[in-house]
Write a protein that holds these residues in place. Structure first.
Motif, PDB file in Angstrom:
ATOM      1  N   UNK A 161       9.076   0.545  -5.673  1.00 15.93           N
ATOM      2  CA  UNK A 161      10.045  -0.174  -6.499  1.00 15.93           C
ATOM      3  C   UNK A 161      10.319  -1.593  -5.988  1.00 15.93           C
ATOM      4  N   UNK A 162      10.657  -1.778  -4.704  1.00 17.78           N
ATOM      5  CA  UNK A 162      10.896  -3.159  -4.254  1.00 17.78           C
ATOM      6  C   UNK A 162       9.630  -4.010  -4.242  1.00 17.78           C
ATOM      7  N   UNK A 163       8.475  -3.394  -3.979  1.00 12.36           N
ATOM      8  CA  UNK A 163       7.227  -4.154  -3.994  1.00 12.36           C
ATOM      9  C   UNK A 163       6.912  -4.616  -5.415  1.00 12.36           C
ATOM     10  N   UNK A 164       7.036  -3.723  -6.370  1.00 18.55           N
ATOM     11  CA  UNK A 164       6.789  -4.099  -7.767  1.00 18.55           C
ATOM     12  C   UNK A 164       7.758  -5.191  -8.220  1.00 18.55           C
ATOM     13  N   UNK A 165       9.021  -5.077  -7.798  1.00 21.22           N
ATOM     14  CA  UNK A 165      10.028  -6.071  -8.183  1.00 21.22           C
ATOM     15  C   UNK A 165       9.683  -7.448  -7.634  1.00 21.22           C
ATOM     16  N   UNK A 166       9.261  -7.496  -6.378  1.00 16.51           N
ATOM     17  CA  UNK A 166       8.867  -8.782  -5.797  1.00 16.51           C
ATOM     18  C   UNK A 166       7.661  -9.370  -6.521  1.00 16.51           C
ATOM     19  N   UNK A 167       6.660  -8.533  -6.781  1.00 10.12           N
ATOM     20  CA  UNK A 167       5.447  -9.009  -7.447  1.00 10.12           C
ATOM     21  C   UNK A 167       5.754  -9.531  -8.847  1.00 10.12           C
ATOM     22  N   UNK A 168       6.649  -8.836  -9.546  1.00  7.42           N
ATOM     23  CA  UNK A 168       7.055  -9.297 -10.870  1.00  7.42           C
ATOM     24  C   UNK A 168       7.752 -10.651 -10.765  1.00  7.42           C
ATOM     25  N   UNK A 169       8.662 -10.771  -9.834  1.00  5.00           N
ATOM     26  CA  UNK A 169       9.403 -12.016  -9.675  1.00  5.00           C
ATOM     27  C   UNK A 169       8.536 -13.184  -9.242  1.00  5.00           C
ATOM     28  N   UNK A 170       7.509 -12.896  -8.438  1.00  9.18           N
ATOM     29  CA  UNK A 170       6.624 -13.953  -7.958  1.00  9.18           C
ATOM     30  C   UNK A 170       5.535 -14.326  -8.973  1.00  9.18           C
TER      31      UNK A 170
ATOM     32  N   UNK B  63      -0.931   0.852 -14.486  1.00  8.34           N
ATOM     33  CA  UNK B  63      -1.754  -0.131 -13.771  1.00  8.34           C
ATOM     34  C   UNK B  63      -2.915  -0.588 -14.637  1.00  8.34           C
ATOM     35  N   UNK B  64      -3.217  -1.864 -14.567  1.00  9.67           N
ATOM     36  CA  UNK B  64      -4.296  -2.411 -15.374  1.00  9.67           C
ATOM     37  C   UNK B  64      -4.691  -3.782 -14.883  1.00  9.67           C
ATOM     38  N   UNK B  65      -5.307  -4.550 -15.761  1.00  8.41           N
ATOM     39  CA  UNK B  65      -5.863  -5.842 -15.367  1.00  8.41           C
ATOM     40  C   UNK B  65      -4.779  -6.797 -14.888  1.00  8.41           C
ATOM     41  N   UNK B  66      -3.629  -6.820 -15.572  1.00 13.61           N
ATOM     42  CA  UNK B  66      -2.568  -7.746 -15.180  1.00 13.61           C
ATOM     43  C   UNK B  66      -2.086  -7.479 -13.764  1.00 13.61           C
ATOM     44  N   UNK B  67      -1.901  -6.195 -13.444  1.00 10.54           N
ATOM     45  CA  UNK B  67      -1.403  -5.849 -12.118  1.00 10.54           C
ATOM     46  C   UNK B  67      -1.570  -4.354 -11.891  1.00 10.54           C
ATOM     47  N   UNK B  68      -1.920  -3.991 -10.682  1.00  8.72           N
ATOM     48  CA  UNK B  68      -1.931  -2.597 -10.242  1.00  8.72           C
ATOM     49  C   UNK B  68      -1.159  -2.509  -8.940  1.00  8.72           C
ATOM     50  N   UNK B  69      -0.234  -1.554  -8.875  1.00  9.28           N
ATOM     51  CA  UNK B  69       0.593  -1.339  -7.686  1.00  9.28           C
ATOM     52  C   UNK B  69       0.592   0.151  -7.384  1.00  9.28           C
ATOM     53  N   UNK B  70       0.444   0.506  -6.117  1.00  5.87           N
ATOM     54  CA  UNK B  70       0.506   1.909  -5.692  1.00  5.87           C
ATOM     55  C   UNK B  70       1.240   1.970  -4.361  1.00  5.87           C
ATOM     56  N   UNK B  71       2.195   2.877  -4.259  1.00  4.06           N
ATOM     57  CA  UNK B  71       2.971   3.019  -3.022  1.00  4.06           C
ATOM     58  C   UNK B  71       3.842   4.256  -3.127  1.00  4.06           C
ATOM     59  N   UNK B  72       4.288   4.796  -1.996  1.00  3.97           N
ATOM     60  CA  UNK B  72       5.253   5.893  -2.053  1.00  3.97           C
ATOM     61  C   UNK B  72       6.541   5.438  -2.729  1.00  3.97           C
ATOM     62  N   UNK B  73       7.248   6.357  -3.395  1.00  3.15           N
ATOM     63  CA  UNK B  73       8.584   6.015  -3.896  1.00  3.15           C
ATOM     64  C   UNK B  73       9.442   5.478  -2.754  1.00  3.15           C
TER      65      UNK B  73
ATOM     66  N   UNK C  80       2.339   4.833  -9.143  1.00  2.00           N
ATOM     67  CA  UNK C  80       1.441   3.755  -9.512  1.00  2.00           C
ATOM     68  C   UNK C  80       1.923   3.138 -10.817  1.00  2.00           C
ATOM     69  N   UNK C  81       1.611   1.865 -10.998  1.00  2.00           N
ATOM     70  CA  UNK C  81       2.002   1.179 -12.215  1.00  2.00           C
ATOM     71  C   UNK C  81       1.497  -0.237 -12.203  1.00  2.00           C
ATOM     72  N   UNK C  82       1.873  -0.980 -13.237  1.00  2.00           N
ATOM     73  CA  UNK C  82       1.541  -2.386 -13.312  1.00  2.00           C
ATOM     74  C   UNK C  82       2.823  -3.200 -13.277  1.00  2.00           C
TER      75      UNK C  82
END
Length: 266
Positions: free
Chosen positions: A252-261, A238-248, A230-232
């Motif tokens: 990583x690729x989901x967080x990267x896409x969300x950051x880029x978008x 994880x917090x108000x700006x963004x929360x992400x949870x997923x298996x390793x 989990x992370x932001x």
């Protein structure tokens, strides 16, 4: 690993969540009314949210009067014990208002800023999720483990949308860009349940912007104890700006896409 303190906190959280869940399930009036609004006219508080929070804080204060509280419906006391309860008495209020089953009671206990115990009670699903820091996550008595990571294009991911129209429009743009790169997207309406469903292997991932501590404190611990990351934004919790949870492997690729978008801003 459960010491005497975490064992006590877990037992209290389970009982408080059970009582609040029963109140919400069995006490829901046919003419349920909106008691107030929060961020917008469609972001509602019902009379039952308030009643459930009062029940939880009253029960916990009777047993641990020196603890602090942070609750969605206004409970906020510092306490003197080093323990703080983070409470969402009814996560998924709009679902509850409409008679949909996806809502939950979420209770977490922190000590010195670290979450020790998390409980999510989902009465209409007859499910109780729980976790203790370092002790694993459970659905009832069954140990939980998140799903092995599929390729991102085969990942089923859940999200949520803000009740402020302009914010929600941007979130819809992010979802539109993500959908072609995933198996599909779900929108359940309860952050706590989404995080638990990641823990239970029912989802391959979850992300959302705009969550408060009470939305994610218990579910975040349950997901992590089931093996999820989990992370932001990269390098943050994880917090108000963004929360992400997923298996390793999905995280990583989901967080990267969300950051880029730009999923972390309105």
């Amino acid at each position: 690993m459960t010491d005497a303190l975490t064992g006590e906190l877990l037992a209290l959280a389970l009982e408080a969540a059970r009582r609040a869940g029963a109140l919400l399930r069995d006490g829901r009036p046919d003419d349920l009314a909106v008691a107030a609004t929060k961020s917008s006219p469609i972001d509602v508080v019902t009379e039952m949210d308030i009643a459930a929070e009062n029940l939880i804080t009253g029960y916990l204060a009777d047993h641990r009067p020196d603890d602090g509280f942070l609750g969605e419906e206004g409970a906020s006391t510092a306490g003197s014990s080093g323990v703080r309860w983070v409470i969402d008495p009814l996560d998924g209020t709009v679902n509850y208002l409409y008679g949909l089953p996806t809502w939950a009671v979420s209770i977490a206990a922190e000590r010195d800023g670290e979450t020790l115990v998390g409980v999510v009670e989902a009465p209409m699903r007859r499910e109780t999720f729980r976790a203790v820091l370092g002790g694993g996550a459970f659905l009832g008595d069954r140990p939980l483990r998140c799903r092995p990571a599929p390729p991102l294009e085969r990942a089923l991911v859940s999200t949520g949308f803000n009740y402020v129209t302009t914010v929600r429009a941007h979130q819809a743009e992010i979802a539109e860009r993500l959908i072609p790169q995933l198996r599909d997207i779900r929108r359940g309406g309860s952050a706590a349940i989404d995080l638990c469903d990641v823990a239970a292997g029912r989802l391959d991932g979850y992300y959302e912007r705009g969550l408060h501590p009470w939305d994610l404190a218990a579910g975040d611990l349950i997901a992590r104890e089931a093996g999820a990351r989990t992370g932001g934004r990269p390098g943050t919790r994880p917090g108000f700006d963004l929360a992400v949870a997923a298996p390793p492997g999905v995280f990583e690729p989901l967080q990267e896409l969300l950051e880029g978008y730009g999923a972390w801003h309105d």
